[in-house]
Write an enzyme that holds these catalytic residues in place. Structure first.
Site: not given
Ligand code: K1U
Ligand code: ZN
Length: 169
Positions: A136-137, A140, A94-95, A46, A51
């Site tokens: 979550h998004e 943000h 979260c990225l 996501g 971001q």
């Molecule tokens: O919003 C963001 O920072 C993105 C975040 C989204 C998210 C992940 C988990 C739960 C709620 C929201 C991410 O994508 S973190 C990375 C991640 O979860 C992932 C990356 C590669 C493969 C599988 C998962």
């Molecule tokens: Zn996030």
């Protein structure tokens, strides 16, 4: 299309509310292209426009598993219009807070109203990982981070660590 830099805490822009999109036009479509390129490159499941430093209420998701074809999803001006009392717990990441993961409790089911890339209004019912990611998004877009759902002690520890790193750079 461009891979854009992802803001990392304690960047103050991550704490601001994003603006609604007034009209879904070419510049919004270009933003969405950049968001997908940035999200797939990270990689993440996501991304919210804030971001990458664009203060507009736009989010992208792709929850397809590794062995499935991509399933890109775009939500413009997303808004939770109903959430369940029942909660579910997921380990979130979260990225904008790299390499930190923690369990978060959120409503297990939500209904979300949004516009698509043609500017058409929709409402969806979500549960499971989709409900978690949408919340979550959408957080943000309101300047809220998943660490805000943790104890003050845990949150402060994470912020302190990332503030130290930012001050060293
Ligand atoms: O919003 C963001 O920072 C993105 C975040 C989204 C998210 C992940 C988990 C739960 C709620 C929201 C991410 O994508 S973190 C990375 C991640 O979860 C992932 C990356 C590669 C493969 C599988 C998962
Ligand atoms: Zn996030």
């Amino acid at each position: 299309m461009a891979i854009r830099e992802i803001l990392i805490i304690p960047d103050k822009r991550l704490r601001k509310r994003s603006e609604p999109v007034a009209k879904v036009n070419g510049s919004v479509r270009k933003l969405v292209d950049d968001m997908f390129e940035t999200m797939y490159h990270a990689p993440g499941i996501g991304l919210a426009a804030v971001q990458i430093g664009t203060m507009q209420r736009v989010i992208t998701l792709d929850l397809a598993k590794k062995d499935e074809p991509p399933k890109p999803q775009v939500y413009i001006n997303p808004e939770v219009v109903w959430s369940s009392e029942e909660l579910s717990t997921y380990e979130e990441g979260c990225l904008s807070i790299p390499e930190f993961y923690s369990e978060v409790d959120r409503p297990a089911q939500v209904r979300v109203k949004y516009l698509d890339l043609d500017g058409k209004s929709h409402e969806i019912a979500a549960n499971g990982l989709l409900a978690t990611c949408l919340q979550h998004e959408i957080d943000h877009t309101n300047g809220i981070l998943f660490i805000d759902h943790l104890s003050k002690l845990k949150r402060d520890r994470v912020i302190k660590k990332f503030t130290k790193v930012a001050n060293r750079a």
